[in-house]
Design a protein around this motif. Structure first.
Motif, PDB file in Angstrom:
ATOM      1  N   ILE A 158      19.964   1.352  -5.980  1.00 23.81           N
ATOM      2  CA  ILE A 158      18.533   1.032  -6.034  1.00 23.81           C
ATOM      3  C   ILE A 158      18.075   0.443  -4.706  1.00 23.81           C
ATOM      4  CG2 ILE A 158      16.795  -0.389  -7.176  1.00 23.81           C
ATOM      5  CD1 ILE A 158      17.941   1.975  -8.823  1.00 23.81           C
ATOM      6  N   GLU A 159      18.873  -0.420  -4.114  1.00 27.75           N
ATOM      7  CA  GLU A 159      18.461  -1.059  -2.868  1.00 27.75           C
ATOM      8  C   GLU A 159      18.458  -0.082  -1.691  1.00 27.75           C
ATOM      9  OE1 GLU A 159      16.943  -4.012  -2.815  1.00 27.75           O
ATOM     10  OE2 GLU A 159      17.224  -3.655  -4.961  1.00 27.75           O
ATOM     11  N   ARG A 160      19.256   0.986  -1.765  1.00 28.87           N
ATOM     12  CA  ARG A 160      19.169   2.021  -0.728  1.00 28.87           C
ATOM     13  C   ARG A 160      17.801   2.700  -0.773  1.00 28.87           C
ATOM     14  NH1 ARG A 160      24.630   3.107  -2.209  1.00 28.87           N
ATOM     15  NH2 ARG A 160      24.029   4.922  -3.483  1.00 28.87           N
ATOM     16  N   VAL A 161      17.309   2.934  -1.971  1.00 26.70           N
ATOM     17  CA  VAL A 161      15.979   3.533  -2.131  1.00 26.70           C
ATOM     18  C   VAL A 161      14.900   2.564  -1.648  1.00 26.70           C
ATOM     19  CG1 VAL A 161      14.299   4.401  -3.809  1.00 26.70           C
ATOM     20  CG2 VAL A 161      16.711   5.019  -4.017  1.00 26.70           C
ATOM     21  N   VAL A 162      15.039   1.295  -2.013  1.00 31.38           N
ATOM     22  CA  VAL A 162      14.065   0.283  -1.581  1.00 31.38           C
ATOM     23  C   VAL A 162      14.022   0.191  -0.057  1.00 31.38           C
ATOM     24  CG1 VAL A 162      13.627  -2.207  -1.526  1.00 31.38           C
ATOM     25  CG2 VAL A 162      14.132  -1.079  -3.693  1.00 31.38           C
ATOM     26  N   SER A 163      15.178   0.178   0.579  1.00 32.48           N
ATOM     27  CA  SER A 163      15.231   0.074   2.042  1.00 32.48           C
ATOM     28  C   SER A 163      14.544   1.260   2.699  1.00 32.48           C
ATOM     29  CB  SER A 163      16.685  -0.022   2.509  1.00 32.48           C
ATOM     30  OG  SER A 163      17.284  -1.213   2.042  1.00 32.48           O
ATOM     31  N   LEU A 164      14.736   2.458   2.140  1.00 36.49           N
ATOM     32  CA  LEU A 164      14.079   3.646   2.687  1.00 36.49           C
ATOM     33  C   LEU A 164      12.564   3.530   2.585  1.00 36.49           C
ATOM     34  CD1 LEU A 164      14.395   6.605   3.766  1.00 36.49           C
ATOM     35  CD2 LEU A 164      14.270   7.328   1.359  1.00 36.49           C
ATOM     36  N   ILE A 165      12.077   3.130   1.425  1.00 40.96           N
ATOM     37  CA  ILE A 165      10.631   3.002   1.224  1.00 40.96           C
ATOM     38  C   ILE A 165      10.057   1.893   2.097  1.00 40.96           C
ATOM     39  CG2 ILE A 165       8.834   2.423  -0.453  1.00 40.96           C
ATOM     40  CD1 ILE A 165      10.664   3.688  -2.599  1.00 40.96           C
ATOM     41  N   ASP A 166      10.731   0.748   2.153  1.00 43.30           N
ATOM     42  CA  ASP A 166      10.232  -0.367   2.956  1.00 43.30           C
ATOM     43  C   ASP A 166      10.143   0.001   4.432  1.00 43.30           C
ATOM     44  OD1 ASP A 166      10.017  -1.945   0.724  1.00 43.30           O
ATOM     45  OD2 ASP A 166      11.819  -3.137   1.118  1.00 43.30           O
ATOM     46  N   ALA A 167      11.073   0.819   4.908  1.00 46.59           N
ATOM     47  CA  ALA A 167      11.091   1.190   6.328  1.00 46.59           C
ATOM     48  C   ALA A 167       9.989   2.176   6.671  1.00 46.59           C
ATOM     49  CB  ALA A 167      12.443   1.788   6.693  1.00 46.59           C
ATOM     50  N   ALA A 168       9.536   2.968   5.688  1.00 48.14           N
ATOM     51  CA  ALA A 168       8.522   3.990   5.975  1.00 48.14           C
ATOM     52  C   ALA A 168       7.631   4.202   4.751  1.00 48.14           C
ATOM     53  CB  ALA A 168       9.192   5.289   6.394  1.00 48.14           C
ATOM     54  N   VAL A 196      14.930  -3.434 -12.231  1.00 49.35           N
ATOM     55  CA  VAL A 196      15.180  -4.419 -11.172  1.00 49.35           C
ATOM     56  C   VAL A 196      13.886  -4.880 -10.515  1.00 49.35           C
ATOM     57  CG1 VAL A 196      16.287  -4.787  -8.924  1.00 49.35           C
ATOM     58  CG2 VAL A 196      17.485  -3.517 -10.718  1.00 49.35           C
ATOM     59  N   HIS A 197      12.942  -3.968 -10.301  1.00 53.96           N
ATOM     60  CA  HIS A 197      11.747  -4.283  -9.523  1.00 53.96           C
ATOM     61  C   HIS A 197      10.462  -4.333 -10.341  1.00 53.96           C
ATOM     62  CE1 HIS A 197      13.620  -4.350  -5.550  1.00 53.96           C
ATOM     63  NE2 HIS A 197      14.418  -3.414  -6.016  1.00 53.96           N
ATOM     64  N   GLY A 198      10.536  -4.066 -11.631  1.00 52.75           N
ATOM     65  CA  GLY A 198       9.372  -4.237 -12.488  1.00 52.75           C
ATOM     66  C   GLY A 198       8.405  -3.076 -12.489  1.00 52.75           C
ATOM     67  N   VAL A 199       8.529  -2.158 -11.547  1.00 58.69           N
ATOM     68  CA  VAL A 199       7.645  -0.997 -11.459  1.00 58.69           C
ATOM     69  C   VAL A 199       8.485   0.225 -11.098  1.00 58.69           C
ATOM     70  CG1 VAL A 199       5.565  -2.282 -10.788  1.00 58.69           C
ATOM     71  CG2 VAL A 199       7.147  -1.473  -9.025  1.00 58.69           C
ATOM     72  N   SER A 200       7.890   1.395 -11.233  1.00 54.84           N
ATOM     73  CA  SER A 200       8.564   2.635 -10.859  1.00 54.84           C
ATOM     74  C   SER A 200       8.583   2.782  -9.341  1.00 54.84           C
ATOM     75  CB  SER A 200       7.816   3.824 -11.463  1.00 54.84           C
ATOM     76  OG  SER A 200       6.549   3.977 -10.822  1.00 54.84           O
ATOM     77  N   PRO A 201       9.432   3.672  -8.804  1.00 55.73           N
ATOM     78  CA  PRO A 201       9.393   3.932  -7.362  1.00 55.73           C
ATOM     79  C   PRO A 201       8.010   4.376  -6.879  1.00 55.73           C
ATOM     80  CG  PRO A 201      11.394   4.850  -8.302  1.00 55.73           C
ATOM     81  CD  PRO A 201      10.556   4.390  -9.460  1.00 55.73           C
ATOM     82  N   TYR A 202       7.310   5.165  -7.690  1.00 59.05           N
ATOM     83  CA  TYR A 202       5.964   5.618  -7.324  1.00 59.05           C
ATOM     84  C   TYR A 202       5.025   4.433  -7.110  1.00 59.05           C
ATOM     85  CZ  TYR A 202       1.352   7.768  -7.815  1.00 59.05           C
ATOM     86  OH  TYR A 202       0.043   8.146  -7.615  1.00 59.05           O
ATOM     87  N   ARG A 203       5.026   3.501  -8.072  1.00 56.67           N
ATOM     88  CA  ARG A 203       4.172   2.311  -7.942  1.00 56.67           C
ATOM     89  C   ARG A 203       4.643   1.431  -6.794  1.00 56.67           C
ATOM     90  NH1 ARG A 203      -0.246  -0.038  -9.623  1.00 56.67           N
ATOM     91  NH2 ARG A 203       0.758  -1.869 -10.524  1.00 56.67           N
ATOM     92  N   TYR A 204       5.935   1.367  -6.574  1.00 60.72           N
ATOM     93  CA  TYR A 204       6.461   0.536  -5.491  1.00 60.72           C
ATOM     94  C   TYR A 204       5.954   1.042  -4.139  1.00 60.72           C
ATOM     95  CZ  TYR A 204       9.781  -2.215  -2.765  1.00 60.72           C
ATOM     96  OH  TYR A 204      10.337  -3.105  -1.871  1.00 60.72           O
ATOM     97  N   VAL A 205       5.947   2.365  -3.943  1.00 61.34           N
ATOM     98  CA  VAL A 205       5.414   2.926  -2.700  1.00 61.34           C
ATOM     99  C   VAL A 205       3.952   2.545  -2.526  1.00 61.34           C
ATOM    100  CG1 VAL A 205       4.780   5.087  -1.543  1.00 61.34           C
ATOM    101  CG2 VAL A 205       7.029   4.861  -2.587  1.00 61.34           C
ATOM    102  N   LYS A 206       3.172   2.682  -3.585  1.00 59.69           N
ATOM    103  CA  LYS A 206       1.749   2.342  -3.493  1.00 59.69           C
ATOM    104  C   LYS A 206       1.541   0.881  -3.119  1.00 59.69           C
ATOM    105  CE  LYS A 206      -1.128   1.677  -7.029  1.00 59.69           C
ATOM    106  NZ  LYS A 206      -2.036   1.921  -8.183  1.00 59.69           N
ATOM    107  N   MET A 207       2.336  -0.005  -3.704  1.00 58.46           N
ATOM    108  CA  MET A 207       2.174  -1.423  -3.419  1.00 58.46           C
ATOM    109  C   MET A 207       2.544  -1.752  -1.978  1.00 58.46           C
ATOM    110  SD  MET A 207       0.853  -2.603  -6.102  1.00 58.46           S
ATOM    111  CE  MET A 207       0.848  -4.300  -5.531  1.00 58.46           C
ATOM    112  N   ARG A 208       3.560  -1.102  -1.433  1.00 55.72           N
ATOM    113  CA  ARG A 208       3.917  -1.361  -0.038  1.00 55.72           C
ATOM    114  C   ARG A 208       2.828  -0.843   0.899  1.00 55.72           C
ATOM    115  NH1 ARG A 208       6.553  -3.310  -3.124  1.00 55.72           N
ATOM    116  NH2 ARG A 208       4.935  -4.838  -2.679  1.00 55.72           N
TER     117      ARG A 208
END
Length: 260
Positions: A158-168, A196-208
């Motif tokens: 999960i954190e590999r995905v988070v790191s990718l999204i956070d970087a770009a 782990v993060h309370g939202v889906s990857p889709y929502r996480y991208v939008k929030m960043r």
């Protein structure tokens, strides 16, 4: 609206409201607030709620809610936004759900006061750990025993995905890319990410992307330029997404930041 010192995954604010209300919206964080004066009224999980001076309200990640002053005199409250993974890590993987969103519990009030200490200075790693621990313990106590079945979560994936999204965050990553990176098939990835993060990857991208927009607006960039810089198709797209997340349009948010 006045923002205080922050840390990665912890944001603090002092907010005064009169008249206009927040439209229905959702956060990707635990949103907590201590009502300092006035009456705070909101709808949450299908019911009308009120928070009086000294009460603390707790809104779970990704739960729809609105908000407005309960009287004509307005209200003032302190707000704390904490990334779900910080609470989960402090509790060994558990994300507590507090059924009653308004509380007079002294443990929760003490945790909120602790979080607001040295409001205008950046939050150190030691202070952040203290905030996480005291808040997680208070939330867990109010949520009661954890009766959910134990689930295995691949935190590293999960954190590999988070790191990718956070970087770009402006990139449109395909689900296939996320599957290859994490080593998980898409449905497992979505369920574990949300756990782990309370939202889906889709929502996480939008929030960043919205985090990026807020930083650009605070730096003085115009709304249209900020929208494009943060990965939105245009200003109208930004306005819809901003209001869905924060309860008001970005132009109003900018005026609140600069109000005397």
């Amino acid at each position: 609206m006045r923002f205080g010192g922050s840390a990665c995954g912890i944001e603090r604010a002092e907010i005064g409201l009169a008249g206009e209300a927040y439209a229905p919206h959702r956060h990707d964080t635990y949103a907590l607030g201590m009502t300092l004066s006035g009456v705070q009224a909101f709808r949450y999980r299908g019911s009308s709620r009120t928070s009086l001076s000294g009460n603390v309200f707790v809104l779970h990640p990704d739960e729809l809610h609105d908000g407005h002053p309960g009287t004509e005199t307005g209200l003032v409250y302190s707000a704390l936004y904490v990334a779900p993974h910080r609470i989960a890590e402090a509790l060994g993987g558990r994300m507590p759900f507090v059924p009653d969103p308004v509380s007079a519990d002294p443990r929760l009030a003490a945790a909120m006061r602790l979080a607001m200490t040295d409001f205008d200075t950046p939050i150190s790693e030691m202070q952040a750990t203290e905030i996480d621990t005291s808040l997680a313990d208070a939330l867990a106590a109010l949520a009661g025993p954890d009766t959910s079945a134990a689930r295995s979560v691949d935190i590293q994936a999960i954190e590999r995905v988070v790191s990718l999204i956070d970087a770009a965050p402006t990139e449109d990553f395909s689900i296939e890319t996320l599957e290859r990176l994490s080593g998980l098939e898409r449905w497992t990835l979505y369920r574990q990410f949300r756990g782990v993060h309370g939202v889906s990857p889709y929502r996480y991208v939008k929030m960043r992307r919205l985090d990026r927009v807020r930083a650009l607006i605070r730096s003085g960039l115009g709304l249209a330029e900020a929208a494009l810089e943060a990965g939105f198709s245009d200003q109208s797209h930004l306005t819809r997404q901003f209001k869905d997340t924060y309860g008001f349009a970005p132009g109003r948010w900018r005026r609140m930041l600069t109000a005397d």
